[in-house]
Motif scaffolding. Sequence first.
Motif, PDB file in Angstrom:
ATOM      1  N   ARG A   1     -72.829 -30.490  27.895  1.00  0.00           N
ATOM      2  CA  ARG A   1     -74.447 -29.853  27.369  1.00  0.00           C
ATOM      3  C   ARG A   1     -74.267 -28.394  28.388  1.00  0.00           C
ATOM      4  NH1 ARG A   1     -79.412 -31.041  27.433  1.00  0.00           N
ATOM      5  NH2 ARG A   1     -78.862 -32.028  28.667  1.00  0.00           N
ATOM      6  N   PHE A   2     -73.741 -28.756  29.599  1.00  0.00           N
ATOM      7  CA  PHE A   2     -73.764 -27.537  30.795  1.00  0.00           C
ATOM      8  C   PHE A   2     -72.234 -27.257  31.008  1.00  0.00           C
ATOM      9  CE2 PHE A   2     -78.830 -28.611  32.974  1.00  0.00           C
ATOM     10  CZ  PHE A   2     -78.162 -28.596  30.929  1.00  0.00           C
ATOM     11  N   THR A   3     -72.173 -26.090  31.065  1.00  0.00           N
ATOM     12  CA  THR A   3     -71.026 -25.581  31.658  1.00  0.00           C
ATOM     13  C   THR A   3     -71.336 -24.363  32.958  1.00  0.00           C
ATOM     14  OG1 THR A   3     -70.304 -25.399  29.747  1.00  0.00           O
ATOM     15  CG2 THR A   3     -68.692 -24.298  31.271  1.00  0.00           C
ATOM     16  N   ILE A   4     -70.352 -25.503  34.127  1.00  0.00           N
ATOM     17  CA  ILE A   4     -70.406 -24.163  35.417  1.00  0.00           C
ATOM     18  C   ILE A   4     -69.780 -23.311  35.290  1.00  0.00           C
ATOM     19  CG2 ILE A   4     -69.368 -25.905  36.808  1.00  0.00           C
ATOM     20  CD1 ILE A   4     -71.529 -24.921  39.213  1.00  0.00           C
TER      21      ILE A   4
ATOM     22  N   ARG B   1     -85.032 -33.407  43.970  1.00  0.00           N
ATOM     23  CA  ARG B   1     -84.123 -32.585  43.330  1.00  0.00           C
ATOM     24  C   ARG B   1     -82.868 -33.241  43.484  1.00  0.00           C
ATOM     25  NH1 ARG B   1     -83.412 -27.801  47.084  1.00  0.00           N
ATOM     26  NH2 ARG B   1     -85.474 -27.588  47.240  1.00  0.00           N
ATOM     27  N   ASP B   2     -82.513 -33.391  42.149  1.00  0.00           N
ATOM     28  CA  ASP B   2     -81.025 -34.047  41.546  1.00  0.00           C
ATOM     29  C   ASP B   2     -79.967 -33.328  41.253  1.00  0.00           C
ATOM     30  OD1 ASP B   2     -83.099 -35.899  39.248  1.00  0.00           O
ATOM     31  OD2 ASP B   2     -82.748 -36.510  41.166  1.00  0.00           O
ATOM     32  N   PHE B   3     -78.768 -33.830  41.973  1.00  0.00           N
ATOM     33  CA  PHE B   3     -77.411 -32.955  41.655  1.00  0.00           C
ATOM     34  C   PHE B   3     -77.453 -32.825  39.942  1.00  0.00           C
ATOM     35  CE2 PHE B   3     -73.181 -31.532  41.506  1.00  0.00           C
ATOM     36  CZ  PHE B   3     -72.366 -32.094  40.547  1.00  0.00           C
TER      37      PHE B   3
ATOM     38  N   TYR C   1     -70.439 -33.224  36.689  1.00  0.00           N
ATOM     39  CA  TYR C   1     -71.260 -32.367  35.783  1.00  0.00           C
ATOM     40  C   TYR C   1     -72.008 -34.636  35.911  1.00  0.00           C
ATOM     41  CZ  TYR C   1     -69.179 -28.668  33.870  1.00  0.00           C
ATOM     42  OH  TYR C   1     -68.340 -27.174  33.644  1.00  0.00           O
ATOM     43  N   SER C   2     -73.224 -33.962  36.112  1.00  0.00           N
ATOM     44  CA  SER C   2     -73.651 -35.275  36.134  1.00  0.00           C
ATOM     45  C   SER C   2     -73.786 -35.739  34.758  1.00  0.00           C
ATOM     46  CB  SER C   2     -75.681 -35.044  36.243  1.00  0.00           C
ATOM     47  OG  SER C   2     -75.906 -34.038  35.421  1.00  0.00           O
ATOM     48  N   ASP C   3     -74.400 -36.927  34.431  1.00  0.00           N
ATOM     49  CA  ASP C   3     -74.102 -37.559  33.475  1.00  0.00           C
ATOM     50  C   ASP C   3     -75.053 -36.806  32.140  1.00  0.00           C
ATOM     51  OD1 ASP C   3     -72.814 -41.287  34.348  1.00  0.00           O
ATOM     52  OD2 ASP C   3     -71.984 -39.365  34.174  1.00  0.00           O
ATOM     53  N   SER C   4     -75.747 -37.247  32.631  1.00  0.00           N
ATOM     54  CA  SER C   4     -77.124 -36.342  31.779  1.00  0.00           C
ATOM     55  C   SER C   4     -76.465 -35.606  31.319  1.00  0.00           C
ATOM     56  CB  SER C   4     -77.987 -35.984  32.962  1.00  0.00           C
ATOM     57  OG  SER C   4     -78.347 -35.341  33.733  1.00  0.00           O
TER      58      SER C   4
END
Length: 125
Positions: free
Chosen positions: A67-70, A45-47, A60-63
Amino acid sequence: QVQLVESGGGLVQAGGSLRLSCAASGRTFSGYRVGWFRQAPGKERDFVAAINWSSSTTYYSDSVKGRFTISRDDVKNTVYLQMDSLKPEDTAIYYCGASVYNPRFMDWKQNIRYWGQGTQVTVSS
């Protein structure tokens, strides 16, 4: 006791978008840091992303950065993960996790107290 319920997963083509929701019951998220994690088959399981409820500071993780927004909704006591420009490698079960705010981010990440049941995200190429 806090219960977390995720929703919003599904099947989407590469380049598409999904929005995940994590709703809390039992208490508010006040004073907590809430995050999204993901687990692909055969992997740990990754953050993915997190938000401090009080300050709205995000991580955010670098990956997924860019692209993603919390985000959060005080009234609905809900945390969202907007996922854009999805890639096949984003395919995983996504989990919402929450614990009391800890300034030591690594400690917080390794000691999540409350977990949701997970929601499947599948990105086809």
